[in-house]
Design a protein around this motif. Structure first.
Motif, PDB file in Angstrom:
ATOM      1  N   ILE A 493      50.919 -36.224  95.021  1.00  0.00           N
ATOM      2  CA  ILE A 493      51.306 -35.278  93.976  1.00  0.00           C
ATOM      3  C   ILE A 493      50.683 -35.753  92.667  1.00  0.00           C
ATOM      4  CG2 ILE A 493      53.476 -34.607  95.071  1.00  0.00           C
ATOM      5  CD1 ILE A 493      54.907 -36.488  93.108  1.00  0.00           C
ATOM      6  N   THR A 494      50.654 -34.864  91.662  1.00  0.00           N
ATOM      7  CA  THR A 494      50.124 -35.281  90.360  1.00  0.00           C
ATOM      8  C   THR A 494      51.070 -36.286  89.697  1.00  0.00           C
ATOM      9  OG1 THR A 494      51.147 -33.370  89.300  1.00  0.00           O
ATOM     10  CG2 THR A 494      48.846 -33.157  89.990  1.00  0.00           C
ATOM     11  N   LEU A 495      50.475 -37.148  88.876  1.00  0.00           N
ATOM     12  CA  LEU A 495      51.250 -38.224  88.238  1.00  0.00           C
ATOM     13  C   LEU A 495      52.365 -37.670  87.358  1.00  0.00           C
ATOM     14  CD1 LEU A 495      51.637 -41.221  87.636  1.00  0.00           C
ATOM     15  CD2 LEU A 495      49.886 -41.034  85.861  1.00  0.00           C
ATOM     16  N   ASN A 496      52.117 -36.521  86.689  1.00  0.00           N
ATOM     17  CA  ASN A 496      53.156 -35.979  85.794  1.00  0.00           C
ATOM     18  C   ASN A 496      54.393 -35.538  86.571  1.00  0.00           C
ATOM     19  OD1 ASN A 496      51.832 -33.785  86.961  1.00  0.00           O
ATOM     20  ND2 ASN A 496      52.161 -32.481  85.192  1.00  0.00           N
ATOM     21  N   VAL A 532      45.413 -37.075  87.879  1.00  0.00           N
ATOM     22  CA  VAL A 532      45.582 -38.278  88.698  1.00  0.00           C
ATOM     23  C   VAL A 532      46.657 -38.029  89.752  1.00  0.00           C
ATOM     24  CG1 VAL A 532      46.255 -40.707  88.667  1.00  0.00           C
ATOM     25  CG2 VAL A 532      44.852 -39.787  86.828  1.00  0.00           C
ATOM     26  N   LEU A 533      46.376 -38.439  90.986  1.00  0.00           N
ATOM     27  CA  LEU A 533      47.307 -38.250  92.098  1.00  0.00           C
ATOM     28  C   LEU A 533      47.960 -39.577  92.478  1.00  0.00           C
ATOM     29  CD1 LEU A 533      45.142 -35.898  94.344  1.00  0.00           C
ATOM     30  CD2 LEU A 533      46.975 -35.239  92.792  1.00  0.00           C
ATOM     31  N   ILE A 534      49.190 -39.479  93.004  1.00  0.00           N
ATOM     32  CA  ILE A 534      49.940 -40.676  93.399  1.00  0.00           C
ATOM     33  C   ILE A 534      50.847 -40.298  94.566  1.00  0.00           C
ATOM     34  CG2 ILE A 534      51.835 -40.232  91.777  1.00  0.00           C
ATOM     35  CD1 ILE A 534      52.015 -43.264  91.310  1.00  0.00           C
ATOM     36  N   PRO A 535      51.065 -41.202  95.523  1.00  0.00           N
ATOM     37  CA  PRO A 535      52.004 -40.877  96.606  1.00  0.00           C
ATOM     38  C   PRO A 535      53.403 -40.637  96.044  1.00  0.00           C
ATOM     39  CG  PRO A 535      50.680 -42.814  97.157  1.00  0.00           C
ATOM     40  CD  PRO A 535      50.418 -42.517  95.720  1.00  0.00           C
ATOM     41  N   PRO A 536      54.120 -39.606  96.503  1.00  0.00           N
ATOM     42  CA  PRO A 536      55.446 -39.315  95.955  1.00  0.00           C
ATOM     43  C   PRO A 536      56.456 -40.401  96.294  1.00  0.00           C
ATOM     44  CG  PRO A 536      55.013 -37.937  97.869  1.00  0.00           C
ATOM     45  CD  PRO A 536      53.728 -38.642  97.555  1.00  0.00           C
ATOM     46  N   MET A 537      57.390 -40.645  95.359  1.00  0.00           N
ATOM     47  CA  MET A 537      58.500 -41.588  95.550  1.00  0.00           C
ATOM     48  C   MET A 537      58.017 -43.015  95.820  1.00  0.00           C
ATOM     49  SD  MET A 537      61.454 -40.033  95.264  1.00  0.00           S
ATOM     50  CE  MET A 537      62.590 -40.979  96.264  1.00  0.00           C
ATOM     51  N   ILE A 538      56.830 -43.375  95.291  1.00  0.00           N
ATOM     52  CA  ILE A 538      56.300 -44.707  95.561  1.00  0.00           C
ATOM     53  C   ILE A 538      56.866 -45.738  94.594  1.00  0.00           C
ATOM     54  CG2 ILE A 538      54.268 -44.721  94.064  1.00  0.00           C
ATOM     55  CD1 ILE A 538      54.199 -45.686  97.772  1.00  0.00           C
ATOM     56  N   GLU A 647      43.316 -41.707  93.012  1.00  0.00           N
ATOM     57  CA  GLU A 647      42.938 -40.418  93.590  1.00  0.00           C
ATOM     58  C   GLU A 647      42.984 -39.369  92.492  1.00  0.00           C
ATOM     59  OE1 GLU A 647      41.955 -40.057  96.631  1.00  0.00           O
ATOM     60  OE2 GLU A 647      42.583 -41.937  97.585  1.00  0.00           O
ATOM     61  N   PHE A 648      42.090 -38.374  92.580  1.00  0.00           N
ATOM     62  CA  PHE A 648      42.019 -37.328  91.571  1.00  0.00           C
ATOM     63  C   PHE A 648      41.968 -35.964  92.225  1.00  0.00           C
ATOM     64  CE2 PHE A 648      41.247 -40.140  88.010  1.00  0.00           C
ATOM     65  CZ  PHE A 648      40.701 -41.262  88.629  1.00  0.00           C
ATOM     66  N   ILE A 649      42.436 -34.949  91.478  1.00  0.00           N
ATOM     67  CA  ILE A 649      42.409 -33.573  91.998  1.00  0.00           C
ATOM     68  C   ILE A 649      40.976 -33.118  92.233  1.00  0.00           C
ATOM     69  CG2 ILE A 649      42.889 -31.161  91.420  1.00  0.00           C
ATOM     70  CD1 ILE A 649      45.397 -32.034  90.029  1.00  0.00           C
ATOM     71  N   PHE A 650      40.088 -33.453  91.281  1.00  0.00           N
ATOM     72  CA  PHE A 650      38.698 -32.991  91.381  1.00  0.00           C
ATOM     73  C   PHE A 650      37.808 -34.105  91.916  1.00  0.00           C
ATOM     74  CE2 PHE A 650      40.690 -30.777  87.796  1.00  0.00           C
ATOM     75  CZ  PHE A 650      40.657 -29.493  88.321  1.00  0.00           C
TER      76      PHE A 650
END
Length: 650
Positions: A493-496, A532-538, A647-650
């Protein structure tokens, strides 16, 4: 107005409109068929958008999509005409906003902005920015709305677009009014008012005068607020605008009520009630009854007050105004309490809370439906692009038939080599899929683990507080659960979004712990948290561990601090969680004394997830725990450093 009166009014209106509705439907259908016969060009797009505006009211009343604008959108895609796409998406977005579908409206208007920028049309860009800003304001995304309107204002001033300057300035004022920055709001409303007066736009003048009244009332300058409300009322009377008059009468009634001039307040509220008969939206009728009831209650006339509040409830029940019902029952509960009838007060309060929960459920359901609609629209757009691509590929294939014979031998050789690499790639992919399934299994364990811990956390809070506080706490908990359940459906998911859910979790834990700790987020300025992407609940299990094994055991006089820092180093995302708790050694001693020597399930699952992320991506993914010490060598907290592949969306 009685319920019978309302019903009779509806029957009269229905009878009068049936003939006109049938004629409008027939005319719209014939007109659309005739436009379809015209050549496919940009002039046809413009005509479809223009005629769509002419029939806007008809399609809004029937709650159907405007086929003219749908046709304009499809044709613009076919012609690769970005300005037409922007115009069509702007119209469709505004139509959705008028139906309170703000999420879809925001998506459409942001698409309109993208195509306007592609067309390099400054006027269209300005118009799209203002539309997107209004959507965000309705969704309470105030900072995003402010940014959209500021951009619109700068561009509009460059091209001297007075209409969009007024819209942007008024919207910025309304955002500042919402955030109680009354002085700044007054500056913007006065600027917009001057522009509207110079352009002889009476409706804009009336709106800005009313807004100035709200701002001055917020500053408790009631006489000045009343002055502007009366000026706004005079303009609305000149325009014969019953909705504007009703709003002004209600505002004047509220202002005089604050001045404790109850007779003047009653006079204006009665006028609001009278003029509401000319207003199509009957929520204003219910609001007037409720305002009069509250005013009578303030005067101590409780029996009469309850009659008006009951009338508000009857109208709201008939038209299913749930927000108004929530407010009316809340007012009724307060009036019964003031009269000493506590049983009936509790009954009314229960009904108010029921409607509050119902409204929250409806909002969640509506948001989900809107997101599904956006997904379906994007999927159809992708299908259209795929079909166009397939068509081009087919045309190219017809030109390559001669080459096929000469390339056959080379093809067979390449097939053998390709087969070898395909089998090798398939085996690697199968291994990767096995690891991803294992990762998904671990991620799915986070939901029951987190829900169990959160429910345990709020159990005592509910039973030790009154009903209103408990309801608000559960509302926040419900919002957090929806975020968690939505986020954990995705690998990334996105960092925000991760920060939003983590911030809400920390708010709840801080409330439960009576504010014994403070928390801060430090996001590096070079990180765009929407890309910026990040695994959820990490991060949540480590934050939870810091609170319940470090911070809650600190002495009451020593304030707990929790810092969460996220930085980007080359291709790695470095997340640092630092607390000034008692340290791991003392925490273990406390566990031993209490006989609780189990390892955290959340920590185990998260460590497993990080290990699998490293295996899947073949990149650095580690967790490091550092025990902090003060100058004397005594434990002063813990620092956890989590390194993940960026990781990034684009």
């Amino acid at each position: 107005m009685s319920i019978k009166g309302v019903c009779f009014w509806c029957l009269l209106l229905l009878g009068a409109c049936l003939g006109a509705v049938a004629q409008d439907s027939l005319r719209a259908g014939k007109l659309l068929d005739s436009i379809r016969m015209l050549p496919n060009d940009t002039a046809k797009v413009s005509l479809l958008i223009k005629k769509g505006r002419a029939y806007t009211r008809y399609f809004e009343v029937h709650k159907t999509d405007n086929p003219f604008w749908q046709e304009a959108l499809t044709l613009s895609q076919y012609l690769k005409y970005p300005a037409g796409l922007s115009l069509a998406y702007n119209e469709l977005g505004t139509s959705k906003r008028n139906k309170s579908l703000y999420i879809i409206a925001e998506d459409y208007h942001e698409k309109a902005l993208k195509y306007a920028e592609e067309a390099r049309d400054t006027g269209l860009i300005t118009f799209s920015l203002n539309n997107a800003g209004v959507d965000c304001r309705r969704l309470d995304k105030l900072q995003k709305a402010f940014d959209f309107h500021i951009r619109a204002l700068v561009l509009a001033e460059q091209i001297h677009d007075i209409r969009n300057i007024c819209v942007a300035t008024n919207s910025i004022g309304n955002i500042q009014l919402t955030t109680e920055k009354y002085a700044d709001a007054i500056t913007h409303f006065n600027y917009a008012l001057q522009l509207e007066e110079d352009n002889h736009n009476d409706l804009g003048v009336a709106i800005n005068l009313g807004n100035l009244g709200y701002a001055y009332q917020g500053q408790n300058k009631l006489d000045l607020a009343i002055h502007y409300y009366k000026r706004s009322l005079a303009v609305n009377q000149k325009l014969d605008n019953p909705t504007g008059m009703a709003i002004c009468y209600n505002a004047l009634g509220d202002a005089y009520k604050e001045k404790k001039d109850y007779q003047a307040a009653m006079d204006y509220l009665q006028k609001a009630l009278a003029v509401n008969d000319k207003v199509e939206d009957k929520v204003h009728v219910a609001e007037s009854y409720l305002n009069i009831g509250k005013l009578l209650g303030a005067e101590g006339k409780h029996e009469e007050a309850r009659k008006y509040i009951t009338q508000s409830i009857e109208v709201s029940n008939y038209w299913n105004f749930k927000s108004m019902l929530m407010d009316a029952y809340k007012a009724l509960a307060a009036d019964f309490k003031e009269s000493g009838d506590f049983k009936r007060s509790m009954d009314a309060a229960d009904k108010s809370l029921l409607y509050k929960d119902s409204i929250l459920d409806e909002k969640s359901s509506m948001a989900l439906k809107q997101m599904q609609t956006i997904y379906e629209v994007d999927r159809k757009d992708n299908q259209i692009r795929t079909l166009e691509h397939d068509k081009m590929v087919g045309e190219l294939r017809t030109k390559r038939n001669v080459v096929v014979t000469f390339a056959l031998a080379a093809f067979l050789l390449m097939a053998i080599i390709g087969g070898f690499f395909y089998i090798r790639h398939r085996n690697l992919r199968a291994n990767k899929q096995t690891l991803q399934l294992e990762l998904r299994s671990l991620r799915s364990q986070m939901n029951p683990h987190f829900i169990f811990n959160s429910l345990s956390s709020i159990h005592r809070y509910i039973w030790s507080n009154n009903q209103e506080e408990a309801s608000d706490y559960l509302t926040k908990f419900s919002r957090l659960m929806r975020l968690i359940l939505d986020n954990t459906q995705h690998t990334f998911i996105t960092l925000n979004k991760e920060i939003e859910s983590l911030r809400l979790y920390l708010d709840l834990e801080s409330l439960r712990c009576n504010g014994i700790f403070e928390f801060n987020f430090h996001i590096a300025p070079d990180i765009n948290d929407e890309e910026v992407l990040i695994p959820p609940m990490i991060l949540q299990p480590y934050v939870e561990n810091a609170i319940w094994h470090g911070l809650v055991h600190k002495p009451a006089a020593d304030k707990g601090l929790l810092d969460i820092e996220i930085v980007l180093k080359k291709r790695s995302l470095v997340c640092t969680i630092t607390d000034n708790g008692i340290g791991r050694k003392k925490a273990m001693e406390i566990k031993e004394r209490k006989g609780r020597m189990h390892h955290s399930v959340g920590m185990q699952v998260t460590e497993g997830r990080i290990d699998l992320i490293r295996k899947i991506n073949n990149k650095e993914a580690t967790v490091t725990v550092t025990d902090l010490e003060d100058g004397t060598g005594q434990p002063s907290g813990t620092k956890i450093t989590i390194i993940l592949p960026a990781e990034f969306i684009f």
